[in-house]
Design a protein around this motif. Structure first.
Motif, PDB file in Angstrom:
ATOM      1  N   SER A   8       2.541   1.558  -3.439  1.00  0.00           N
ATOM      2  CA  SER A   8       1.532   1.917  -4.434  1.00  0.00           C
ATOM      3  C   SER A   8       1.137   3.384  -4.326  1.00  0.00           C
ATOM      4  O   SER A   8       0.995   4.080  -5.339  1.00  0.00           O
ATOM      5  CB  SER A   8       0.305   1.018  -4.262  1.00  0.00           C
ATOM      6  N   THR A   9       0.977   3.863  -3.114  1.00  0.00           N
ATOM      7  CA  THR A   9       0.590   5.262  -2.903  1.00  0.00           C
ATOM      8  C   THR A   9       1.674   6.200  -3.421  1.00  0.00           C
ATOM      9  O   THR A   9       1.373   7.198  -4.087  1.00  0.00           O
ATOM     10  CB  THR A   9       0.308   5.527  -1.408  1.00  0.00           C
ATOM     11  N   ASP A  19       0.829  -1.212   0.000  1.00  0.00           N
ATOM     12  CA  ASP A  19       0.000   0.000   0.000  1.00  0.00           C
ATOM     13  C   ASP A  19       0.863   1.262   0.000  1.00  0.00           C
ATOM     14  O   ASP A  19       0.574   2.225  -0.703  1.00  0.00           O
ATOM     15  CB  ASP A  19      -0.925   0.038   1.220  1.00  0.00           C
ATOM     16  N   LYS A  71       2.341   5.731   8.251  1.00  0.00           N
ATOM     17  CA  LYS A  71       1.881   4.354   8.029  1.00  0.00           C
ATOM     18  C   LYS A  71       3.077   3.395   8.043  1.00  0.00           C
ATOM     19  O   LYS A  71       2.990   2.301   8.600  1.00  0.00           O
ATOM     20  CB  LYS A  71       1.115   4.231   6.717  1.00  0.00           C
ATOM     21  N   ILE A  83      -0.315  13.798   1.380  1.00  0.00           N
ATOM     22  CA  ILE A  83      -0.268  12.369   1.043  1.00  0.00           C
ATOM     23  C   ILE A  83       0.964  11.728   1.693  1.00  0.00           C
ATOM     24  O   ILE A  83       0.871  10.655   2.290  1.00  0.00           O
ATOM     25  CB  ILE A  83      -0.242  12.174  -0.490  1.00  0.00           C
ATOM     26  N   GLN A 131       1.553   6.089  -7.227  1.00  0.00           N
ATOM     27  CA  GLN A 131       0.408   6.855  -7.723  1.00  0.00           C
ATOM     28  C   GLN A 131       0.671   8.346  -7.623  1.00  0.00           C
ATOM     29  O   GLN A 131       0.310   9.104  -8.532  1.00  0.00           O
ATOM     30  CB  GLN A 131      -0.861   6.516  -6.931  1.00  0.00           C
ATOM     31  N   LEU A 132       1.292   8.767  -6.545  1.00  0.00           N
ATOM     32  CA  LEU A 132       1.628  10.177  -6.371  1.00  0.00           C
ATOM     33  C   LEU A 132       2.571  10.634  -7.475  1.00  0.00           C
ATOM     34  O   LEU A 132       2.393  11.710  -8.051  1.00  0.00           O
ATOM     35  CB  LEU A 132       2.257  10.409  -4.998  1.00  0.00           C
ATOM     36  N   THR A 184      -2.949   5.854   3.951  1.00  0.00           N
ATOM     37  CA  THR A 184      -2.663   6.131   2.541  1.00  0.00           C
ATOM     38  C   THR A 184      -3.649   7.130   1.949  1.00  0.00           C
ATOM     39  O   THR A 184      -3.702   7.302   0.741  1.00  0.00           O
ATOM     40  CB  THR A 184      -2.670   4.822   1.715  1.00  0.00           C
ATOM     41  N   HIS A 185      -4.412   7.776   2.806  1.00  0.00           N
ATOM     42  CA  HIS A 185      -5.341   8.807   2.342  1.00  0.00           C
ATOM     43  C   HIS A 185      -4.804  10.180   2.728  1.00  0.00           C
ATOM     44  O   HIS A 185      -4.254  10.347   3.821  1.00  0.00           O
ATOM     45  CB  HIS A 185      -6.732   8.588   2.950  1.00  0.00           C
ATOM     46  N   VAL A 215       1.689   8.645   4.786  1.00  0.00           N
ATOM     47  CA  VAL A 215       2.393   7.449   4.315  1.00  0.00           C
ATOM     48  C   VAL A 215       3.634   7.195   5.168  1.00  0.00           C
ATOM     49  O   VAL A 215       3.923   6.046   5.525  1.00  0.00           O
ATOM     50  CB  VAL A 215       2.729   7.564   2.813  1.00  0.00           C
TER      51      VAL A 215
END
Length: 173
Positions: A28-29, A25, A128, A121, A32-33, A81-82, A125
């Protein structure tokens, strides 16, 4: 033991929350960023590393003033991840945010606006990633990943990007 070693140890320890999915996760985040901001992945990893360095300092300050438990609670509350503007504002003051943006812009060539947009973002992360050491039995208990992160040697080189790259290599096995 380094930060990635602690994370890898947490993945292999059923008594800690870390999992390949959790690391996936995070990776991936960040990917995506990079895609969403049309930025080179290495530039985004550099920004991630800078955010990690400042987060370490801010979390050390939080631990010194509020204690280990409040610091762990903060990581648990805002890690994810939000996007979270609240996480950024509660971790950093305005001058620190300006320093992060300025340092990241100088090191990566990304615009200040792009970096500013990444912070809500990247901060969750980073947090996390620090949650990976939480106990499965007692999420409020001692977290060796967070402790390693906060008790690093103080040289300012907490390279979250290196941990992210090692995690990516680990996941691609």
């Amino acid at each position: 033991m380094g930060l990635f070693d602690q994370i890898l140890g947490a993945i292999n320890n059923p008594e800690q929350q870390a999992s390949s999915g959790q690391i996936g996760d995070v990776l991936s985040t960040v990917q995506q960023l990079s895609n969403n901001s049309n930025a080179d992945p290495s530039a985004v990893q550099s920004v991630f590393s800078i955010v990690g360095k400042y987060a370490r300092s801010a979390l050390q300050q939080k631990r010194n003033t509020a204690g280990n438990q409040q610091t762990q609670d903060f990581v648990n509350q805002f890690g994810g991840t939000h996007p979270s503007n609240q996480a950024v504002q509660m971790l950093f003051n305005a001058p620190q945010i300006q320093q992060i943006v300025q340092e990241a812009a100088q090191r990566t060539g990304l615009s200040s606006a792009t970096i500013q947009a990444m912070l809500p973002i990247l901060v969750p992360v980073v947090l996390k990633l620090l949650q990976t050491g939480n106990s499965t039995q007692n999420p409020q208990g001692s977290n060796p990943v967070l402790q390693t992160f906060l008790d690093a040697d103080g040289d300012g080189d907490v390279d979250m990007a290196d941990a992210l790259q090692m995690a990516g290599r680990y996941m691609s096995r």
